[in-house]
Design a protein around this motif. Sequence first.
Motif, PDB file in Angstrom:
ATOM      1  N   VAL A  99       0.838  -1.197   0.000  1.00 40.86           N
ATOM      2  CA  VAL A  99       0.000   0.000   0.000  1.00 40.86           C
ATOM      3  C   VAL A  99       0.874   1.248   0.000  1.00 40.86           C
ATOM      4  O   VAL A  99       1.902   1.304   0.694  1.00 40.86           O
ATOM      5  CB  VAL A  99      -0.932   0.020   1.224  1.00 40.86           C
ATOM      6  N   CYS A 100       0.476   2.243  -0.775  1.00 36.66           N
ATOM      7  CA  CYS A 100       1.149   3.539  -0.812  1.00 36.66           C
ATOM      8  C   CYS A 100       0.160   4.628  -0.421  1.00 36.66           C
ATOM      9  O   CYS A 100      -1.011   4.593  -0.838  1.00 36.66           O
ATOM     10  CB  CYS A 100       1.706   3.817  -2.207  1.00 36.66           C
ATOM     11  N   THR A 101       0.613   5.578   0.371  1.00 37.86           N
ATOM     12  CA  THR A 101      -0.185   6.748   0.707  1.00 37.86           C
ATOM     13  C   THR A 101       0.549   7.998   0.230  1.00 37.86           C
ATOM     14  O   THR A 101       1.724   7.941  -0.165  1.00 37.86           O
ATOM     15  CB  THR A 101      -0.420   6.846   2.226  1.00 37.86           C
ATOM     16  N   ALA A 102      -0.139   9.123   0.308  1.00 44.16           N
ATOM     17  CA  ALA A 102       0.497  10.374  -0.117  1.00 44.16           C
ATOM     18  C   ALA A 102       1.734  10.671   0.722  1.00 44.16           C
ATOM     19  O   ALA A 102       2.684  11.298   0.247  1.00 44.16           O
ATOM     20  CB  ALA A 102      -0.506  11.515  -0.018  1.00 44.16           C
ATOM     21  N   ASP A 103       1.745  10.203   1.969  1.00 43.90           N
ATOM     22  CA  ASP A 103       2.891  10.458   2.846  1.00 43.90           C
ATOM     23  C   ASP A 103       4.105   9.618   2.480  1.00 43.90           C
ATOM     24  O   ASP A 103       5.244  10.012   2.767  1.00 43.90           O
ATOM     25  CB  ASP A 103       2.518  10.182   4.303  1.00 43.90           C
ATOM     26  N   THR A 104       3.890   8.456   1.869  1.00 43.61           N
ATOM     27  CA  THR A 104       5.020   7.578   1.554  1.00 43.61           C
ATOM     28  C   THR A 104       5.450   7.655   0.093  1.00 43.61           C
ATOM     29  O   THR A 104       6.535   7.178  -0.250  1.00 43.61           O
ATOM     30  CB  THR A 104       4.702   6.111   1.899  1.00 43.61           C
ATOM     31  N   ALA A 217      -8.141   9.571  -4.066  1.00 42.73           N
ATOM     32  CA  ALA A 217      -7.858   8.326  -3.344  1.00 42.73           C
ATOM     33  C   ALA A 217      -6.930   8.623  -2.165  1.00 42.73           C
ATOM     34  O   ALA A 217      -6.013   9.431  -2.272  1.00 42.73           O
ATOM     35  CB  ALA A 217      -7.222   7.294  -4.265  1.00 42.73           C
ATOM     36  N   ARG A 218      -7.171   7.954  -1.049  1.00 42.91           N
ATOM     37  CA  ARG A 218      -6.310   8.129   0.121  1.00 42.91           C
ATOM     38  C   ARG A 218      -5.163   7.123   0.123  1.00 42.91           C
ATOM     39  O   ARG A 218      -4.178   7.305   0.835  1.00 42.91           O
ATOM     40  CB  ARG A 218      -7.131   7.984   1.407  1.00 42.91           C
ATOM     41  N   SER A 219      -5.299   6.073  -0.665  1.00 44.21           N
ATOM     42  CA  SER A 219      -4.248   5.069  -0.769  1.00 44.21           C
ATOM     43  C   SER A 219      -4.360   4.380  -2.117  1.00 44.21           C
ATOM     44  O   SER A 219      -5.398   4.454  -2.784  1.00 44.21           O
ATOM     45  CB  SER A 219      -4.347   4.036   0.365  1.00 44.21           C
ATOM     46  N   VAL A 220      -3.286   3.700  -2.516  1.00 47.49           N
ATOM     47  CA  VAL A 220      -3.268   2.857  -3.716  1.00 47.49           C
ATOM     48  C   VAL A 220      -2.565   1.568  -3.309  1.00 47.49           C
ATOM     49  O   VAL A 220      -1.573   1.588  -2.583  1.00 47.49           O
ATOM     50  CB  VAL A 220      -2.516   3.523  -4.887  1.00 47.49           C
TER      51      VAL A 220
END
Length: 256
Positions: A99-104, A217-220
């Motif tokens: 999982v990837c988020t905007a923070d990572t 999207a909040r995550s991918v």
Amino acid sequence: MDNQVQSFAVANLRRRPVVVETGGFVAGFDPDTDSPYLNYATPLPGAEPTGRDVAALVAAFRERGLLPRLEFAPEAAPAVEPALRAAGFGTEAVHTYLVCTADTLALPRSAGSPRVERPTTDAEYAALDAALAEAFGGVFAPSAEGAARLRRTQLSGGAVRFVRAPQGGCAGGASCSPPAEGTAELFGVGTRPAYRGRGIAAAVTAALTGAMFAQGARSVWLEYSGEGSRRVYERVGYRPQGTRLYLTLHPQQPRP
């Protein structure tokens, strides 16, 4: 994250051309192909299917001449795996999802990173379909239907990106589903063998992930096929979060 990924899987299958819902399962079918990778089912989060529910699901596949197959996050529906195994389903694969988020998210910083583009013409979609067929070793053949599916992904709110080959055509690319339940699935990351090791997979993964964040999207999330690809995704900002289980019922196995 398991419940979110599983809720996404349900919402994504409900977008298919043909949808069958029975006994806590959602099955999505594509009449253009008999590929098991495009015709499969998933349970609702928390589903507790009976033997009769599983039999009805199997019948929905059998009447279409398709292999009964499911993809799901087992932790989101703990009662499902035992019910399927009691009916004779066997393990096709177990995959870790990242999982990837905007923070990572880490965008490529090199000035020499491949230029990522969005296909717009029929020729570009066909070239990407052909490149992915080669990248995945002939698991599927390039086709007009495959190119059309890529175009539909883009037009339906998802995203498709590719990198041109120096001599023309396509070196590699990938797709991402339209967001649902706050997340989106990135899939089909492939690079033709002659162009591997040039940062193409990382570039298209980062571009698609950023595009989904721009759409809200909040995550991918995605699944990887080997340690090499996992390292690529981790450099972009993806981190392991859970497991997805693939189960199939082959003709020689007992039916419910």
